[in-house]
Design an enzyme around this catalytic site. Structure first.
Site, PDB file in Angstrom:
ATOM      1  CG  ASP A 209      -2.186   0.789   1.066  1.00 35.11           C
ATOM      2  OD1 ASP A 209      -2.075   2.020   0.879  1.00 35.11           O
ATOM      3  OD2 ASP A 209      -3.278   0.201   1.122  1.00 35.11           O
TER       4      ASP A 209
ATOM      5  CG  ASP B 257       2.925   4.441  -7.230  1.00 39.08           C
ATOM      6  OD1 ASP B 257       2.072   3.841  -7.921  1.00 39.08           O
ATOM      7  OD2 ASP B 257       3.132   5.664  -7.326  1.00 39.08           O
ATOM      8  CB  VAL B 258       0.189  -0.774  -8.199  1.00 41.71           C
ATOM      9  CG1 VAL B 258      -0.082  -1.461  -6.870  1.00 41.71           C
ATOM     10  CG2 VAL B 258      -0.860   0.301  -8.491  1.00 41.71           C
TER      11      VAL B 258
ATOM     12  CG  ASN C 235      -8.306  -4.095  -3.304  1.00 39.17           C
ATOM     13  OD1 ASN C 235      -9.521  -4.179  -3.517  1.00 39.17           O
ATOM     14  ND2 ASN C 235      -7.799  -3.229  -2.427  1.00 39.17           N
TER      15      ASN C 235
ATOM     16  CE1 TYR D 161     -13.338   3.641  -9.873  1.00 42.94           C
ATOM     17  CE2 TYR D 161     -15.633   3.252 -10.437  1.00 42.94           C
ATOM     18  CZ  TYR D 161     -14.522   2.979  -9.645  1.00 42.94           C
ATOM     19  OH  TYR D 161     -14.620   2.053  -8.628  1.00 42.94           O
TER      20      TYR D 161
ATOM     21  CE  LYS E  63     -11.948   0.378 -10.543  1.00 41.87           C
ATOM     22  NZ  LYS E  63     -10.942  -0.436  -9.820  1.00 41.87           N
TER      23      LYS E  63
END
Length: 273
Positions: free
Chosen positions: A37, A62-63, A89, A155, A159
């Site tokens: 995270d 940081d992904v 996630n 968004y 998604k």
């Protein structure tokens, strides 16, 4: 995957909200837990909590950072063993109307919500395939990945992308005994709106007082809407059950059911006879 006990689970965005709920549920089912995270204080608290019942690894990540992701992936597998449950996630809820949606904001959202998922897949799934010991991937999308409503182009685009990626992955990974779940939550009581607002790039175009007021009102309405939703811990238990039963689509509620039915009817009605 009938049992998760003894497996190593890697969870992005794992120190808050849905990620923490999933971590708690997997730890309760006997899995070893790797949490990443950006929120270091929340990571410390989550590690302290979960270490009472499970082996835990925690690291700031940081992904979007592919080099850092690869390094953390190596550290996790040295500490806890090979990852066979991957939970992509981490995500953000920000965006802007099309007249204010600039390149910086677009790239930020896509890099976290969509590319961040692939970065997890790239670091762990090839190893799962080579070992041929089974495994499972959970990708967090949203009900906004099934039907467009008022969540904004950025968004919805990310998604919808996660849903499509997950469905394609399921086809490719099934022969290797690796399951896939795409989690499409409706409202869940998390702090994602506040965390997103604090971290997203600023919109460079000036806004009028009326526009600012409307933006704040939308923010407050979304916050209240989410607070009335499911608890992260309940969602975590749903995810564990989906992993055990190899359930592809996971919905936390039926809030968009009518919209999805209408969308699919429109698609089918547009098909050539």
């Amino acid at each position: 995957m009938t049992d998760v006990a003894g497996r190593t689970a890697f969870i992005t965005g794992g120190a808050n909200g849905i990620g923490l709920g999933i971590a708690r549920a997997l730890a309760g089912a006997g899995a070893k837990i790797a949490l990443v995270d950006l929120d270091e204080s929340a990571l410390d608290a989550a590690k302290d909590e979960l270490s009472k019942t499970a082996e835990v690894f925690a690291a700031k990540l940081d992904v979007r950072d592919r080099d850092a992701y690869a390094e953390v992936a190596r550290e996790v597998e040295l500490a806890l063993g090979c990852v066979s449950i991957l939970v992509n996630n981490a995500g953000v809820a920000g965006g802007a109307s099309l007249d204010k949606l600039n390149y910086e904001l677009w790239d930020w959202g896509v890099d976290i919500n969509f590319n961040g998922v692939f970065n997890g897949v790239r670091n762990f799934v090839p190893g799962m395939m080579q070992r041929e010991e089974g495994g499972h991937v959970v990708n967090t999308a949203s009900s906004a990945g099934l039907v467009a409503n008022a969540s904004g182009v950025l968004y919805h685009a990310t998604k919808f992308g996660v849903v499509g990626m997950s469905e394609a992955m399921q086809i490719e990974l099934a022969p290797h005994g690796i399951g896939v779940t795409v989690l499409c939550p409706g409202p869940v009581a998390t702090g994602i709106v506040e965390r997103t607002r604090a971290s997203q790039p600023k919109i460079s175009r000036e806004m009028s007082r009326a526009q600012l007021r409307a933006a704040f009102e939308k923010h407050d309405a979304m916050k209240q809407f989410l607070e009335q939703g499911a608890s992260p811990d309940d969602v975590g238990q749903m995810v564990v059950e989906a992993v055990k039963t190899n359930q592809l689509h996971l919905h936390t509620c039926a809030s968009v059911k009518d919209l999805v039915v209408t969308r699919h009817k429109a698609i089918m009605d547009a098909m050539p006879a």
